[in-house]
Design a protein around this motif. Sequence first.
Motif, short mmCIF file in Angstrom:
data_model
loop_
_atom_site.label_atom_id
_atom_site.label_comp_id
_atom_site.label_asym_id
_atom_site.label_seq_id
_atom_site.Cartn_x
_atom_site.Cartn_y
_atom_site.Cartn_z
N UNK A 91 -11.13 3.72 -3.35
CA UNK A 91 -10.93 4.99 -2.99
C UNK A 91 -9.10 4.71 -3.47
N UNK A 92 -8.60 5.67 -4.23
CA UNK A 92 -7.35 5.73 -4.88
C UNK A 92 -6.42 6.71 -4.03
N UNK A 93 -5.34 5.90 -3.76
CA UNK A 93 -3.98 6.83 -3.07
C UNK A 93 -2.94 7.13 -3.91
N UNK A 94 -2.90 8.41 -4.15
CA UNK A 94 -1.68 8.91 -5.05
C UNK A 94 -0.64 9.13 -4.56
N UNK A 122 -3.30 -1.68 -10.25
CA UNK A 122 -3.66 -2.59 -11.50
C UNK A 122 -5.07 -3.17 -11.20
N UNK A 123 -5.26 -3.78 -9.90
CA UNK A 123 -6.48 -4.19 -9.44
C UNK A 123 -7.69 -3.55 -9.65
N UNK A 124 -7.34 -2.33 -9.26
CA UNK A 124 -8.39 -1.13 -9.58
C UNK A 124 -8.59 -0.74 -10.72
N UNK A 125 -7.69 -0.86 -11.63
CA UNK A 125 -7.76 -0.49 -12.94
C UNK A 125 -8.62 -1.58 -13.64
N UNK A 133 -3.46 3.87 -14.27
CA UNK A 133 -2.97 3.37 -12.80
C UNK A 133 -1.61 4.05 -12.32
N UNK A 134 -1.01 4.48 -13.33
CA UNK A 134 0.47 5.22 -13.01
C UNK A 134 0.49 6.41 -12.16
N UNK A 135 -0.76 7.09 -12.00
CA UNK A 135 -0.66 8.01 -11.04
C UNK A 135 -1.10 7.79 -9.59
N UNK A 136 -1.28 6.40 -9.37
CA UNK A 136 -1.69 5.90 -8.18
C UNK A 136 -0.73 4.74 -7.49
N UNK A 307 -9.01 14.51 -15.36
CA UNK A 307 -8.77 14.22 -16.91
C UNK A 307 -7.59 13.60 -17.23
N UNK A 308 -6.59 13.86 -16.24
CA UNK A 308 -5.23 13.29 -16.37
C UNK A 308 -5.31 11.93 -15.68
N UNK A 309 -6.06 11.60 -14.70
CA UNK A 309 -6.15 10.33 -14.04
C UNK A 309 -7.12 9.34 -14.76
#
Length: 424
Positions: A91-94, A122-125, A133-136, A307-309
Motif C-alpha cells: 500500500x503506497x502512501x503519497x 525504493x523498496x516498493x519499487x 517512487x518520487x510520488x510516494x 499514469x503519472x505514478x
Amino acid sequence: MTRSYRAVVIGGGVVGASVLYHLAKAGWTDVLLIERSELTSGSSWHAAGGFHTLNGDPNVARLQAYTVSLYEELERISGQSCGLHLTGGVMMADSPERMDFLRLTHARGRALGMETELITPSEAKAMFPLMNESHFVGALWDPVEGHLDPSGTTHAYAKAARVLGAEIELRNPVEDITQTPDGTWTLHTKNGPITCEHVVNAGGLWAREVGRMVGLELPVLAMEHMYLLTDTMPEVVEFNQSTGRELVGVIDFKGEIYTRQERQGILLGTYEKACKPWSPVKTPWDFGHELLAPDLDRIAPSLEVGFRHFPAVERAGIKQVINGPFTFAPDGNPLVGPVPGLTNFWSACAVMAGFSQGGGVGLVLANWMTGGDPGHDVFGMDVARFGEWATLRYTNAKVRENYSRRFSIRFPNEELPAARPAET
C-alpha cells in the motif's frame, strides 16, 4: 414429488459455495445449493480475484486471514486448482497523513499476528518497477496478498462440498418462498417444490429479490466496477525473467486504484469518486454472464493519477476493459446471520470481497446454524445491525458514499454525512 433437506443455500457464487462447504464440513450433509443458472454466473466470474487479510475491522481481518489459509485445504479435498498467486502486496502512501494511516494499519496488523512491514518507496519499487517512487513517501508491505482464479476457486468450494456429501442443483431458479405454520420453508422452483428447515440467502446480485420473496428489504446495492487489462508489457516480461518472480499487488490511495500482474501485462482497477449504481431498484433475473458498457471517461481522473505514478502503464495498450456489477451494504461489510423476525432464514450476502471474506462468512454462518454461535465476534457483519430505517434511499446514498471513499483515510468512530438523519 417434493424433496426435503435440512438446509438449502440459494445462490451459486463463491459465498454460496463456501456456506455449502462449511455446512457439510460441520456435519450437515443433507444440504442443497440451488442456482438459477450456472456456478459463478453473478459477480464471481468477472471479479478481479484479489485477496488480502488487512481490514479496518480486526474481527473481519481475522476471518479474511482464515479465508486465505483455506485455499490449500480446498485444493487438497476437491482436486481443483484455485489458481493461487501469493505475490504479496504494498500500500503506497503519497503524504505524511497517509503514512500515519499506514502506521495505524501496521500496528493493527501486528496485533492480529500479521507479518506486515513499513518500507521505503525504493523498496516498493524493487518489487514493482513500473512505479515512479518520487510520488510516494512510504509504503506498507503485506506478504499475505495475491490473486486467484475466481471460477476455479468457486468450483473448488463446490467440489469439496460434494465430496463431503452436499448436493448442488443448477439451472433451477427459485420463483417464490413460503413458510408453513410449523416453520418449514418451501422453495417453489422451476423444477418443483423443495422443503427445508433452513434457508440461506446467498443470492449475490439477486439477494434483494430473494429477500423480497419473504417480505424482507435488504440494504444491498450493486455498483458498476471497472478494471482494465493491458497488452503484454516488456517491463513485466523483463522483471519476471530477471527475478523469477511475479510483480506484487499495489494499492495507490491517491489514484484510488489497485493494480497487479495479469499474465505478462497489468490489471488496473479503480474505486472512483464518480461512482455509479447498477439496477438500484430491481436486478433483472435474465442478467448473467454479461458485462456492462465501459465508461473510461468516468474513471479518467483516477487513470490520470495512475499514469503519472506508473508511467509504463500509460505506454501500454489496453487489451480489455471489464465493467461488471458488485453488491455492497451501506458500510461495505457483509450481511451475515439470522434475519430478525424470520425463523431459520439466514443471510450471506453483500460480500463485495468474496475471495478475501467468502471463507470466513461460510465458517461463521455454518457455526451459527449448526451450533447456535458464530464462534467469532461478527458484530460488524451481523445483518441485524440495520433496521427498518435502512430504506432504498438510505442504502443508495450510503453505498455510493462508501464506494467513493474506499481508498480515503478512515478515522476512528467517524460519522459520515450521507443519508442523515435516518434515525435520531
